[in-house]
Design a protein around this motif. Structure first.
Motif, mmCIF file in Angstrom:
data_model
loop_
_atom_site.group_PDB
_atom_site.id
_atom_site.type_symbol
_atom_site.label_atom_id
_atom_site.label_comp_id
_atom_site.label_asym_id
_atom_site.label_seq_id
_atom_site.Cartn_x
_atom_site.Cartn_y
_atom_site.Cartn_z
ATOM 1 N N HIS A 136 18.495 17.329 4.832
ATOM 2 C CA HIS A 136 17.856 16.335 3.877
ATOM 3 C C HIS A 136 16.766 17.142 3.060
ATOM 4 O O HIS A 136 16.132 17.963 3.539
ATOM 5 N N HIS A 137 16.747 16.935 1.458
ATOM 6 C CA HIS A 137 15.830 18.002 0.733
ATOM 7 C C HIS A 137 14.503 17.209 0.804
ATOM 8 O O HIS A 137 14.440 15.902 0.868
ATOM 9 N N MET A 138 13.456 17.901 0.465
ATOM 10 C CA MET A 138 11.954 17.222 0.442
ATOM 11 C C MET A 138 11.654 16.573 -0.714
ATOM 12 O O MET A 138 11.947 17.224 -1.938
ATOM 13 N N SER A 139 11.442 15.359 -0.809
ATOM 14 C CA SER A 139 11.133 14.700 -2.262
ATOM 15 C C SER A 139 9.930 14.979 -2.534
ATOM 16 O O SER A 139 8.908 15.390 -1.836
ATOM 17 N N GLN A 140 9.524 14.484 -3.791
ATOM 18 C CA GLN A 140 7.917 14.735 -4.198
ATOM 19 C C GLN A 140 7.099 13.828 -3.225
ATOM 20 O O GLN A 140 6.046 14.133 -2.755
ATOM 21 N N ARG A 141 7.677 12.552 -2.793
ATOM 22 C CA ARG A 141 6.806 11.915 -1.873
ATOM 23 C C ARG A 141 6.700 12.243 -0.480
ATOM 24 O O ARG A 141 5.721 12.169 0.163
ATOM 25 N N ASP A 142 7.808 13.027 0.107
ATOM 26 C CA ASP A 142 7.915 13.808 1.268
ATOM 27 C C ASP A 142 6.748 14.724 1.197
ATOM 28 O O ASP A 142 5.874 14.850 2.282
ATOM 29 N N LEU A 143 6.637 15.342 0.005
ATOM 30 C CA LEU A 143 5.629 16.580 -0.063
ATOM 31 C C LEU A 143 4.324 15.890 -0.180
ATOM 32 O O LEU A 143 3.501 16.557 0.606
ATOM 33 N N ASP A 144 4.132 14.972 -0.918
ATOM 34 C CA ASP A 144 2.602 14.359 -1.014
ATOM 35 C C ASP A 144 2.016 13.684 0.537
ATOM 36 O O ASP A 144 1.329 14.052 0.745
ATOM 37 N N HIS A 145 2.963 13.422 1.114
ATOM 38 C CA HIS A 145 2.911 12.915 2.425
ATOM 39 C C HIS A 145 2.314 14.221 3.451
ATOM 40 O O HIS A 145 1.254 14.065 4.015
ATOM 41 N N LEU A 146 3.212 15.118 3.340
ATOM 42 C CA LEU A 146 2.816 16.208 4.133
ATOM 43 C C LEU A 146 1.450 16.977 3.533
ATOM 44 O O LEU A 146 0.667 17.318 4.389
ATOM 45 N N CYS A 147 1.233 16.856 2.183
ATOM 46 C CA CYS A 147 0.268 17.489 1.617
ATOM 47 C C CYS A 147 -1.318 16.818 2.343
ATOM 48 O O CYS A 147 -2.232 16.915 2.632
ATOM 49 N N THR A 148 -1.181 15.347 2.278
ATOM 50 C CA THR A 148 -2.150 14.633 2.597
ATOM 51 C C THR A 148 -2.544 14.904 4.011
ATOM 52 O O THR A 148 -3.833 14.807 4.530
ATOM 53 N N GLN A 149 -1.661 14.995 4.852
ATOM 54 C CA GLN A 149 -1.759 15.332 6.390
ATOM 55 C C GLN A 149 -2.659 16.781 6.494
ATOM 56 O O GLN A 149 -3.363 16.704 7.624
ATOM 57 N N VAL A 150 -2.331 17.573 5.662
ATOM 58 C CA VAL A 150 -3.227 19.067 5.696
ATOM 59 C C VAL A 150 -4.147 18.906 4.845
ATOM 60 O O VAL A 150 -4.787 19.894 4.278
ATOM 61 N N ASP A 151 -4.568 17.865 4.217
ATOM 62 C CA ASP A 151 -5.795 17.750 3.366
ATOM 63 C C ASP A 151 -5.775 18.429 2.101
ATOM 64 O O ASP A 151 -6.483 18.997 1.363
ATOM 65 N N ILE A 152 -4.453 18.473 1.420
ATOM 66 C CA ILE A 152 -4.215 18.955 0.039
ATOM 67 C C ILE A 152 -4.062 17.937 -1.024
ATOM 68 O O ILE A 152 -3.273 17.117 -0.760
ATOM 69 N N PRO A 153 -5.046 17.838 -1.950
ATOM 70 C CA PRO A 153 -5.210 16.664 -2.700
ATOM 71 C C PRO A 153 -3.965 16.512 -3.636
ATOM 72 O O PRO A 153 -3.027 17.724 -4.114
ATOM 73 N N PRO A 154 -3.497 15.216 -4.148
ATOM 74 C CA PRO A 154 -2.098 15.091 -4.853
ATOM 75 C C PRO A 154 -2.034 16.043 -6.284
ATOM 76 O O PRO A 154 -0.852 16.693 -6.251
ATOM 77 N N PRO A 155 -2.912 16.392 -7.055
ATOM 78 C CA PRO A 155 -2.740 17.207 -8.026
ATOM 79 C C PRO A 155 -2.407 18.841 -7.634
ATOM 80 O O PRO A 155 -1.136 19.300 -8.139
ATOM 81 N N GLN A 156 -2.436 19.115 -6.506
ATOM 82 C CA GLN A 156 -2.157 20.490 -5.897
ATOM 83 C C GLN A 156 -0.620 20.159 -5.694
ATOM 84 O O GLN A 156 0.116 21.154 -5.424
ATOM 85 N N SER A 157 -0.478 19.265 -4.538
ATOM 86 C CA SER A 157 0.968 18.885 -4.235
ATOM 87 C C SER A 157 1.996 18.868 -5.336
ATOM 88 O O SER A 157 3.010 19.330 -5.045
ATOM 89 N N GLU A 158 1.489 18.275 -6.476
ATOM 90 C CA GLU A 158 2.291 18.299 -7.387
ATOM 91 C C GLU A 158 2.748 19.566 -8.071
ATOM 92 O O GLU A 158 3.965 19.937 -8.310
#
Length: 170
Positions: A136-158
């Motif tokens: 399964h490939h990682m979607s933008q939403r999957d990455l956003d979720h992972l980033c919030t878990q490690v405290d990376i803000p949404p603009p950086q996850s994008e």
């Protein structure tokens, strides 16, 4: 005052430490972590408890009462309110609270982030490769979720997502 029988050197040190903006925020974040956890979902649940009237924003009196319930003390709670209500509007919404808490969140290294991606997807390249067989490939939403878990803000996850997508499609 240090020699005063009513004030110990530890009391003075604690007072000095709690005067900095970061120290007050850090102490509040630690108490929230102990009581609720610090994932965005857990902090949103804590916010709902603070928001006693259900208005989707916290007023000073709600916040100060909650901070005092966490044993922050009235003076510290009042100082904390000034730190959290950065725009001085007299109200704080959940995003404003999360933004304030992110300022004192531990920084996550790229190595830790990459280890989480690998744990979930096998390897970073495969995580974002839509043509990779059997994964399964990682979607933008999957990455956003992972980033919030490690405290990376949404603009950086994008930015991270677009860097990986460009790399995988090249």
């Amino acid at each position: 005052l240090v020699g005063d029988s009513k004030t110990s050197s530890i009391d003075c040190l604690q007072a000095a430490l709690l005067t900095t903006r970061e120290a007050v925020l850090w102490e509040f974040r630690e108490r929230l972590r102990q009581e609720f956890g610090v994932s965005p979902k857990q902090l949103r649940q804590a916010f709902a408890l603070i928001d006693a009237d259900g208005s989707s924003s916290i007023e000073r009196r709600e916040f100060v009462r909650f901070a005092c319930e966490l044993s922050m003390g009235l003076r510290v709670a009042e100082k904390l309110w000034k730190v959290v209500d950065r725009d001085g509007s007299g109200e704080v919404d959940v995003e404003e609270l999360l933004d304030a808490l992110r300022q004192v969140a531990p920084r996550v290294s790229l190595e830790v982030f990459a280890m989480r991606v690998v744990a979930l997807y096998g390897c970073a390249g495969d995580a974002f490769d839509k043509h990779c067989e059997g994964r399964h490939h990682m979607s933008q939403r999957d990455l956003d979720h992972l980033c919030t878990q490690v405290d990376i803000p949404p603009p950086q996850s994008e930015e991270i997502y677009h860097l990986f997508i460009v790399g995988c499609e090249a």
